[in-house]
Motif scaffolding. Sequence first.
Motif, PDB file in Angstrom:
ATOM      1  N   GLU A  10       0.807  -1.220   0.000  1.00 51.05           N
ATOM      2  CA  GLU A  10       0.000   0.000   0.000  1.00 51.05           C
ATOM      3  C   GLU A  10       0.842   1.273   0.000  1.00 51.05           C
ATOM      4  N   ALA A  11       1.987   1.251   0.648  1.00 59.81           N
ATOM      5  CA  ALA A  11       2.830   2.450   0.715  1.00 59.81           C
ATOM      6  C   ALA A  11       4.238   2.049   1.121  1.00 59.81           C
ATOM      7  N   VAL A  12       5.205   2.888   0.746  1.00 59.12           N
ATOM      8  CA  VAL A  12       6.609   2.657   1.085  1.00 59.12           C
ATOM      9  C   VAL A  12       7.201   3.976   1.559  1.00 59.12           C
ATOM     10  N   THR A  13       7.960   3.928   2.651  1.00 54.92           N
ATOM     11  CA  THR A  13       8.615   5.136   3.128  1.00 54.92           C
ATOM     12  C   THR A  13       9.970   4.766   3.718  1.00 54.92           C
ATOM     13  N   TYR A  14      10.756   5.792   4.058  1.00 57.17           N
ATOM     14  CA  TYR A  14      12.110   5.578   4.578  1.00 57.17           C
ATOM     15  C   TYR A  14      12.337   6.462   5.793  1.00 57.17           C
ATOM     16  N   THR A  15      13.171   5.956   6.695  1.00 57.47           N
ATOM     17  CA  THR A  15      13.553   6.743   7.867  1.00 57.47           C
ATOM     18  C   THR A  15      14.913   6.276   8.371  1.00 57.47           C
ATOM     19  N   SER A  16      15.641   7.177   8.978  1.00 59.62           N
ATOM     20  CA  SER A  16      16.923   6.785   9.563  1.00 59.62           C
ATOM     21  C   SER A  16      16.744   6.051  10.885  1.00 59.62           C
ATOM     22  N   ALA A  17      15.557   6.143  11.493  1.00 50.82           N
ATOM     23  CA  ALA A  17      15.294   5.454  12.760  1.00 50.82           C
ATOM     24  C   ALA A  17      13.804   5.167  12.881  1.00 50.82           C
ATOM     25  N   LEU A  18      13.470   3.912  13.028  1.00 50.15           N
ATOM     26  CA  LEU A  18      12.076   3.523  13.224  1.00 50.15           C
ATOM     27  C   LEU A  18      11.624   3.916  14.630  1.00 50.15           C
ATOM     28  N   PRO A  19      10.314   4.036  14.857  1.00 54.04           N
ATOM     29  CA  PRO A  19       9.837   4.241  16.227  1.00 54.04           C
ATOM     30  C   PRO A  19      10.370   3.132  17.130  1.00 54.04           C
ATOM     31  N   SER A  20      10.841   3.491  18.297  1.00 58.30           N
ATOM     32  CA  SER A  20      11.512   2.624  19.281  1.00 58.30           C
ATOM     33  C   SER A  20      13.022   2.577  19.052  1.00 58.30           C
ATOM     34  N   GLN A  21      13.510   3.078  17.916  1.00 62.62           N
ATOM     35  CA  GLN A  21      14.949   3.177  17.686  1.00 62.62           C
ATOM     36  C   GLN A  21      15.417   4.599  17.986  1.00 62.62           C
ATOM     37  N   GLY A  22      16.573   4.700  18.599  1.00 63.52           N
ATOM     38  CA  GLY A  22      17.121   6.017  18.868  1.00 63.52           C
ATOM     39  C   GLY A  22      17.719   6.641  17.623  1.00 63.52           C
TER      40      GLY A  22
ATOM     41  N   LEU B  79      25.038   5.041   3.696  1.00 60.01           N
ATOM     42  CA  LEU B  79      23.878   5.769   4.206  1.00 60.01           C
ATOM     43  C   LEU B  79      22.879   4.724   4.706  1.00 60.01           C
ATOM     44  N   ARG B  80      22.779   4.596   6.020  1.00 59.15           N
ATOM     45  CA  ARG B  80      21.966   3.538   6.628  1.00 59.15           C
ATOM     46  C   ARG B  80      20.547   4.035   6.816  1.00 59.15           C
ATOM     47  N   LEU B  81      19.609   3.371   6.148  1.00 58.32           N
ATOM     48  CA  LEU B  81      18.199   3.745   6.231  1.00 58.32           C
ATOM     49  C   LEU B  81      17.351   2.525   6.567  1.00 58.32           C
ATOM     50  N   ASN B  82      16.158   2.795   7.066  1.00 60.93           N
ATOM     51  CA  ASN B  82      15.158   1.755   7.266  1.00 60.93           C
ATOM     52  C   ASN B  82      14.030   1.985   6.276  1.00 60.93           C
ATOM     53  N   VAL B  83      13.642   0.933   5.577  1.00 61.73           N
ATOM     54  CA  VAL B  83      12.491   1.018   4.698  1.00 61.73           C
ATOM     55  C   VAL B  83      11.300   0.421   5.441  1.00 61.73           C
ATOM     56  N   ALA B  84      10.175   1.125   5.408  1.00 59.85           N
ATOM     57  CA  ALA B  84       8.944   0.632   6.038  1.00 59.85           C
ATOM     58  C   ALA B  84       7.906   0.444   4.945  1.00 59.85           C
ATOM     59  N   VAL B  85       7.420  -0.765   4.826  1.00 59.09           N
ATOM     60  CA  VAL B  85       6.469  -1.110   3.767  1.00 59.09           C
ATOM     61  C   VAL B  85       5.115  -1.401   4.415  1.00 59.09           C
ATOM     62  N   LYS B  86       4.125  -0.596   4.108  1.00 58.12           N
ATOM     63  CA  LYS B  86       2.774  -0.821   4.616  1.00 58.12           C
ATOM     64  C   LYS B  86       2.081  -1.814   3.697  1.00 58.12           C
ATOM     65  N   VAL B  87       1.596  -2.913   4.281  1.00 51.23           N
ATOM     66  CA  VAL B  87       1.029  -3.991   3.476  1.00 51.23           C
ATOM     67  C   VAL B  87      -0.343  -4.374   4.002  1.00 51.23           C
ATOM     68  N   ALA B  88      -1.089  -5.064   3.159  1.00 52.58           N
ATOM     69  CA  ALA B  88      -2.375  -5.626   3.552  1.00 52.58           C
ATOM     70  C   ALA B  88      -2.143  -7.073   3.969  1.00 52.58           C
ATOM     71  N   GLY B  89      -2.474  -7.404   5.193  1.00 57.09           N
ATOM     72  CA  GLY B  89      -2.274  -8.771   5.661  1.00 57.09           C
ATOM     73  C   GLY B  89      -1.046  -8.916   6.533  1.00 57.09           C
ATOM     74  N   ASN B  90      -0.523 -10.130   6.590  1.00 56.89           N
ATOM     75  CA  ASN B  90       0.620 -10.457   7.433  1.00 56.89           C
ATOM     76  C   ASN B  90       1.911  -9.933   6.809  1.00 56.89           C
ATOM     77  N   PRO B  91       2.647  -9.064   7.506  1.00 60.78           N
ATOM     78  CA  PRO B  91       3.890  -8.522   6.928  1.00 60.78           C
ATOM     79  C   PRO B  91       4.895  -9.594   6.539  1.00 60.78           C
ATOM     80  N   GLN B  92       4.921 -10.697   7.284  1.00 57.22           N
ATOM     81  CA  GLN B  92       5.907 -11.740   6.990  1.00 57.22           C
ATOM     82  C   GLN B  92       5.685 -12.369   5.617  1.00 57.22           C
TER      83      GLN B  92
END
Length: 395
Positions: free
Chosen positions: A68-80, A217-230
């Motif tokens: 459904e969507a893809v975004t990037y961040t240098s730190a996910l929530p719960s990561q410093g 350049l260390r990034l985290n990709v977050a992929v919003k999906v429908a259903g089980n992320p695994q």
Amino acid sequence: VFSCFLLVLTGVFIGASVESAETDYGTATEGYLTARVDIPTDFYTTASARAIFRNNLATELLIEQGVEAVTYTSALPSQGASRRYSYRVGDRDLRVNDTYPRKGVVYVENNYFETMGVSLTAGRSFDNGDSENSIPVVIIDELFAEQLWPNEANPSQAAIGRTLELDFSGNDSSWTTVSIVGVTPHILQAVAMDDINRTSFYQPLSQRCCFSPGQDLRLNVAVKVAGNPQDYRQTLQVAAAQVDRNVPPAFILSLEEWQEGANSVMVFASQASTGIAILTLALAITGIFAIVTRSIRQRTKEIGIRRAVGSSNNNVLWVFIRQGFKYLCVGLIIGGGGAVLISNMVTTESIRLLEWLPLVFPSVSVGLALLVFLSTYGPARELIAMEPGETLRDE
């Protein structure tokens, strides 16, 4: 005394641990697959080249059904935040002992907050106008806005358009003015047991200027999906290989798994405290009942004498109940007081043991009082039911 001490102490630890383990990190958590991608800056040498890599990976993912969507961040929530910088404001001196305060900076894609289900409390999100050549901008946390402008009726709204200065050089010598364009609800960029009130700055990846040449350049990709992320693990791996086989995704986990890992210490503390509390309660029940029963039976002749000289059954019974509660009061004062002292020493912004004392201490007191009463009432009532002469002949 020791039972009171352990029961109160483990009780507040259980409450605080469960509270910390259920911390809301400030974003949606279900339906996100995350991974780390290390973009080599010696190959992707320019900001535009790195942006093309991110866009290409997002495009490959978005053509897959269920993504459904893809975004990037240098730190996910719960990561410093990986980098912390000194900051200052123009209308006041924030230094403590001649040292400027520091705050973590999290770099995010323009669609980050929307993708993560976060609605800004004021201002706007980042957009395509926020580029390397435009004025540096930041989005701040609403808690930080309240700290800087506490006298404003609406600190979040008052922050929009104001400026801060950040020192990206790391030596408090080269300050960059940044404009506040938005305010986000509190997003915790730390593990729950660290500091639940930690706030961060957010800057757009298009303006990211602070990584060392030669380092990935260390990034985290977050992929919003429908259903089980695994179910989308292979989808992510294949999409990354299509873009660049030399940049494979690592640490592929759901966002829920990331946060479960961040809470694992508090979950273990809760489980350990629960085990100790159950063991202590079992020992307290058996120990107190055995000691009180034995003490009463050793005074069988005394019961007979009291009844022989005219004491009523209730008066005799009250003597033993009162004595039991005297011992209980000593245990609560010494043991409970020690637990309160330890709780006060251990309490922090994140592990708030003192908040649980008003619930735990009365519960332990009532529970032990009931135990003492039952331990006293049963044996004493049994002996009172005997004839005085029979109790006087007891050996």
